[in-house]
Design a protein around this motif. Structure first.
Motif, short mmCIF file in Angstrom:
data_model
loop_
_atom_site.label_atom_id
_atom_site.label_comp_id
_atom_site.label_asym_id
_atom_site.label_seq_id
_atom_site.Cartn_x
_atom_site.Cartn_y
_atom_site.Cartn_z
N VAL A 1 0.84 -1.19 0.00
CA VAL A 1 0.00 0.00 0.00
C VAL A 1 0.88 1.25 0.00
N GLN A 2 0.63 2.13 -0.96
CA GLN A 2 1.38 3.37 -1.08
C GLN A 2 0.84 4.42 -0.11
N ASN A 3 1.75 5.27 0.38
CA ASN A 3 1.31 6.43 1.14
C ASN A 3 0.80 7.49 0.17
N CYS A 4 -0.42 7.92 0.36
CA CYS A 4 -1.00 8.97 -0.48
C CYS A 4 -1.66 9.99 0.43
N ASN A 5 -1.19 11.21 0.38
CA ASN A 5 -1.69 12.25 1.28
C ASN A 5 -2.97 12.90 0.79
N GLU A 6 -3.35 12.61 -0.45
CA GLU A 6 -4.57 13.20 -1.01
C GLU A 6 -5.77 12.30 -0.69
N LYS A 7 -6.51 12.67 0.35
CA LYS A 7 -7.63 11.84 0.77
C LYS A 7 -8.69 11.72 -0.32
#
Length: 267
Positions: A91-97
């Motif tokens: 799972v990638q970290n993505c800051n855009e909810k």
């Protein structure tokens, strides 16, 4: 009272998995399955379930594509969620909810728009751990039950993280289960079916009172599966497929007064 959900994760992975899961709803002890909407055979999986009242499906929320030679994209085709054009191994970290929420909606709508309302939501490769702050409210919005245990710990998650997720689930009053379990066996290519069965049946005898889900990945042993999974994973999936049709499993459930249920029974 001991109640048990036996769920087949990874439904929609490939034709072998789809046909195996369908067979287990009819001729085995499977009580639930969850669909990987982005996976290559998801469309076929939905079509099978649409015409088969015995098949009960949840949404297996998927943000990864972990097999080296068998990949799939996100349903939103989001570059922020993908690596080299496919969902990544982890799972990638993505800051855009908003990007995460859009992908969750796409995976839900893949089922909903084709006529299937998921009876619960669960996650592939610990997606809930990374995105619980989006997933839990989404479940509330869609009136979805969520696979998360009230009482036991999960491998790879700290107790603090577990409690934060539990507090979020409680805040939204989402139905969930008491225990989420994976049977305790380390697979090697030398593991025999009989050894696997003995360990699994002994594991069943030690279930606690309450509602437990055991998640599995059952599939018949076919050339298609061998071309996707490494040999140990193929063997494990095949043993699970055999076990769910084994009379000794049915006898043990009866002897231990374990009642099989599905997610439709959770409230």
């Amino acid at each position: 009272m001991k109640q048990l959900i036996i769920n087949a994760d990874d439904y929609g992975l490939c034709k072998t998995v789809n046909q195996s899961v369908r067979n287990l709803f009819h001729n085995g002890l499977l009580t639930s399955a969850s669909l990987m909407s982005p996976a290559p055979a998801a469309h076929e999986g939905v079509e099978l379930a649409l015409h088969d009242s015995k098949m009960k499906l949840g949404l297996h929320l998927t943000f990864t594509s972990e097999w080296p030679n068998y990949k799939w994209r996100s349903l939103s085709y989001s570059k922020e969620l993908e690596v080299e054009g496919f969902l990544p191994r982890r799972v990638q970290n993505c800051n855009e909810k908003s990007i995460i929420k859009h992908e969750i909606c796409q995976q839900y709508n893949f089922m909903f728009n084709r006529g299937i309302i998921p009876n619960h939501l669960d996650d592939h490769m610990f997606a809930l751990n990374s995105h619980y702050d989006i997933i839990v409210p989404f479940c509330f919005e869609k009136k979805l039950k969520i696979r998360f245990p009230k009482k036991n710990s999960l491998k790879g998650m700290t107790e603090d993280n577990m409690n934060i997720i539990r507090e979020n689930i409680a805040m939204y009053h989402l139905p969930c289960i008491d225990y989420l379990k994976k049977y305790p066996i380390h697979f090697t290519e030398d593991t025999s079916y009989e050894k696997f069965k003995i360990i699994f049946l002994d594991f069943l005898k030690r279930l606690d009172h309450g509602v437990t889900e055991i998640y599995m990945h059952p599939a018949d042993l076919t050339l298609e599966l061998k071309n996707i999974c490494h040999s140990r994973a193929c063997l494990k999936r095949y043993y699970e497929y055999r076990l769910l049709q084994d009379e000794d499993l049915a006898k043990t459930l009866e002897q231990e007064n374990i009642n099989l249920i599905g997610w439709e029974n959770i409230s």
